[in-house]
Motif scaffolding. Structure first.
Motif, PDB file in Angstrom:
ATOM      1  N   GLN A 184       0.849  -1.186   0.000  1.00 42.47           N
ATOM      2  CA  GLN A 184       0.000   0.000   0.000  1.00 42.47           C
ATOM      3  C   GLN A 184       0.893   1.247   0.000  1.00 42.47           C
ATOM      4  O   GLN A 184       2.007   1.219   0.526  1.00 42.47           O
ATOM      5  N   ASN A 185       0.392   2.316  -0.569  1.00 49.05           N
ATOM      6  CA  ASN A 185       1.074   3.608  -0.571  1.00 49.05           C
ATOM      7  C   ASN A 185       1.339   4.034   0.870  1.00 49.05           C
ATOM      8  O   ASN A 185       0.451   3.983   1.709  1.00 49.05           O
ATOM      9  N   ILE A 186       2.548   4.473   1.153  1.00 51.61           N
ATOM     10  CA  ILE A 186       2.938   4.819   2.522  1.00 51.61           C
ATOM     11  C   ILE A 186       2.091   5.956   3.087  1.00 51.61           C
ATOM     12  O   ILE A 186       1.784   5.975   4.272  1.00 51.61           O
ATOM     13  N   PHE A 187       1.673   6.891   2.244  1.00 49.03           N
ATOM     14  CA  PHE A 187       0.861   8.007   2.737  1.00 49.03           C
ATOM     15  C   PHE A 187      -0.524   7.531   3.166  1.00 49.03           C
ATOM     16  O   PHE A 187      -1.072   8.026   4.143  1.00 49.03           O
ATOM     17  N   ILE A 188      -1.076   6.560   2.471  1.00 50.94           N
ATOM     18  CA  ILE A 188      -2.361   5.977   2.864  1.00 50.94           C
ATOM     19  C   ILE A 188      -2.216   5.291   4.219  1.00 50.94           C
ATOM     20  O   ILE A 188      -3.058   5.444   5.104  1.00 50.94           O
ATOM     21  N   ILE A 189      -1.125   4.540   4.381  1.00 50.51           N
ATOM     22  CA  ILE A 189      -0.889   3.859   5.661  1.00 50.51           C
ATOM     23  C   ILE A 189      -0.742   4.885   6.782  1.00 50.51           C
ATOM     24  O   ILE A 189      -1.337   4.751   7.847  1.00 50.51           O
ATOM     25  N   LEU A 190       0.062   5.914   6.550  1.00 52.15           N
ATOM     26  CA  LEU A 190       0.290   6.920   7.583  1.00 52.15           C
ATOM     27  C   LEU A 190      -0.984   7.667   7.945  1.00 52.15           C
ATOM     28  O   LEU A 190      -1.280   7.874   9.127  1.00 52.15           O
ATOM     29  N   ILE A 191      -1.741   8.071   6.944  1.00 52.63           N
ATOM     30  CA  ILE A 191      -2.925   8.880   7.214  1.00 52.63           C
ATOM     31  C   ILE A 191      -4.069   8.039   7.760  1.00 52.63           C
ATOM     32  O   ILE A 191      -4.624   8.333   8.813  1.00 52.63           O
ATOM     33  N   PHE A 192      -4.420   6.964   7.051  1.00 57.45           N
ATOM     34  CA  PHE A 192      -5.618   6.220   7.424  1.00 57.45           C
ATOM     35  C   PHE A 192      -5.389   5.143   8.472  1.00 57.45           C
ATOM     36  O   PHE A 192      -6.263   4.889   9.296  1.00 57.45           O
ATOM     37  N   ARG A 193      -4.250   4.473   8.439  1.00 56.94           N
ATOM     38  CA  ARG A 193      -4.019   3.408   9.420  1.00 56.94           C
ATOM     39  C   ARG A 193      -3.490   3.970  10.732  1.00 56.94           C
ATOM     40  O   ARG A 193      -3.771   3.420  11.789  1.00 56.94           O
TER      41      ARG A 193
ATOM     42  N   CYS B  90      -9.521  -4.699  10.780  1.00 56.32           N
ATOM     43  CA  CYS B  90      -9.930  -3.666  11.726  1.00 56.32           C
ATOM     44  C   CYS B  90     -10.496  -2.483  10.941  1.00 56.32           C
ATOM     45  O   CYS B  90     -10.372  -2.408   9.725  1.00 56.32           O
ATOM     46  N   LEU B  91     -11.084  -1.551  11.664  1.00 60.40           N
ATOM     47  CA  LEU B  91     -11.650  -0.369  11.039  1.00 60.40           C
ATOM     48  C   LEU B  91     -10.573   0.415  10.291  1.00 60.40           C
ATOM     49  O   LEU B  91     -10.800   0.905   9.193  1.00 60.40           O
ATOM     50  N   HIS B  92      -9.366   0.496  10.869  1.00 57.25           N
ATOM     51  CA  HIS B  92      -8.285   1.218  10.183  1.00 57.25           C
ATOM     52  C   HIS B  92      -7.858   0.489   8.910  1.00 57.25           C
ATOM     53  O   HIS B  92      -7.418   1.121   7.962  1.00 57.25           O
ATOM     54  N   ASP B  93      -7.990  -0.838   8.865  1.00 58.00           N
ATOM     55  CA  ASP B  93      -7.716  -1.584   7.630  1.00 58.00           C
ATOM     56  C   ASP B  93      -8.741  -1.228   6.556  1.00 58.00           C
ATOM     57  O   ASP B  93      -8.392  -1.038   5.392  1.00 58.00           O
TER      58      ASP B  93
ATOM     59  N   ALA C 147     -10.499   1.539   6.362  1.00 57.12           N
ATOM     60  CA  ALA C 147     -10.302   2.936   5.956  1.00 57.12           C
ATOM     61  C   ALA C 147      -9.133   3.076   4.979  1.00 57.12           C
ATOM     62  O   ALA C 147      -9.187   3.892   4.055  1.00 57.12           O
ATOM     63  N   ALA C 148      -8.094   2.270   5.177  1.00 64.28           N
ATOM     64  CA  ALA C 148      -6.895   2.374   4.335  1.00 64.28           C
ATOM     65  C   ALA C 148      -6.886   1.358   3.189  1.00 64.28           C
ATOM     66  O   ALA C 148      -5.909   1.278   2.451  1.00 64.28           O
ATOM     67  N   SER C 149      -7.959   0.588   3.046  1.00 67.73           N
ATOM     68  CA  SER C 149      -8.026  -0.471   2.025  1.00 67.73           C
ATOM     69  C   SER C 149      -6.839  -1.424   2.123  1.00 67.73           C
ATOM     70  O   SER C 149      -6.156  -1.719   1.154  1.00 67.73           O
ATOM     71  N   THR C 150      -6.584  -1.895   3.348  1.00 63.95           N
ATOM     72  CA  THR C 150      -5.473  -2.816   3.583  1.00 63.95           C
ATOM     73  C   THR C 150      -5.963  -4.072   4.279  1.00 63.95           C
ATOM     74  O   THR C 150      -7.075  -4.131   4.793  1.00 63.95           O
ATOM     75  N   LYS C 151      -5.086  -5.052   4.286  1.00 64.51           N
ATOM     76  CA  LYS C 151      -5.298  -6.271   5.072  1.00 64.51           C
ATOM     77  C   LYS C 151      -3.926  -6.719   5.545  1.00 64.51           C
ATOM     78  O   LYS C 151      -2.893  -6.275   5.026  1.00 64.51           O
ATOM     79  N   VAL C 152      -3.897  -7.589   6.536  1.00 64.06           N
ATOM     80  CA  VAL C 152      -2.634  -8.088   7.068  1.00 64.06           C
ATOM     81  C   VAL C 152      -2.543  -9.570   6.707  1.00 64.06           C
ATOM     82  O   VAL C 152      -3.457 -10.340   6.971  1.00 64.06           O
ATOM     83  N   ILE C 153      -1.430  -9.908   6.076  1.00 60.56           N
ATOM     84  CA  ILE C 153      -1.254 -11.280   5.571  1.00 60.56           C
ATOM     85  C   ILE C 153      -0.031 -11.947   6.183  1.00 60.56           C
ATOM     86  O   ILE C 153       0.866 -11.281   6.690  1.00 60.56           O
TER      87      ILE C 153
END
Length: 162
Positions: free
Chosen positions: A109-118, A147-150, A152-158
């Motif tokens: 994921q884009n680092i800015f998305i992670i920083l802002i949304f996660r 989680c909710l932060h996932d 919001a940031a369109s992420t998942k943990v694998i």
């Protein structure tokens, strides 16, 4: 190119979606990665003061006794930022071989998305609205283990391949 090739479909190498090959990290791995991160976070804040006390350094010499903690937090943040940029991991996630990826395709994921949304949005939000942390964490029990932060940031943990 001859005239019969004009109507031929263009060729492109299709990349298999990595999202389908990604196994979601278990609740326990995510939990322990968070615990490791929190213990390191608390250690970063307290260990410098314990060392100064153990060495007999007079803490009253510091204009603001929180400078060391702020410096250590900054270094901790920079280390985690580097790990997030390089591999989508925090220290705890790296130790447990799990990583943050985009939910759509399993790529970084884009680092800015992670920083802002996660991070930023939920850290500040948790300070303002105390129960936001609890609500955020409870979302992990859904079918997608996000989680909710996932969300919001369109992420998942694998799990990473060993």
């Amino acid at each position: 190119m001859n005239s019969s090739e004009i109507y031929q479909a263009p060729e492109a190498e299709l990349k298999e979606s990595q999202s389908e090959n990604c196994e979601l990290a278990s609740l326990s791995r995510r939990f322990w990665a968070t615990v490791i991160d929190k213990i390191i976070f608390l250690g970063v804040i307290t260990i410098p003061w314990l060392l100064l006390d153990w060495l007999g350094v007079d803490n009253s010499k510091f204009q603001d006794e929180h400078y060391i903690s702020v410096l250590m937090l900054f270094l901790y943040f920079i280390l985690n930022l580097y790990l997030l940029i390089v591999g989508g991991q925090t220290i705890g996630k790296k130790f447990l071989k799990i990583a943050i990826v985009r939910s759509e395709d399993g790529e970084k994921q884009n680092i800015f998305i992670i920083l802002i949304f996660r991070m930023l949005l939920f850290w500040i939000g948790s300070l303002i609205i105390n129960f936001l942390f609890v609500v955020d964490s409870l979302f992990i029990f859904g079918s997608g283990r996000r989680c909710l932060h996932d969300l919001a940031a369109s992420t998942k943990v694998i799990n990473l391949k060993k």
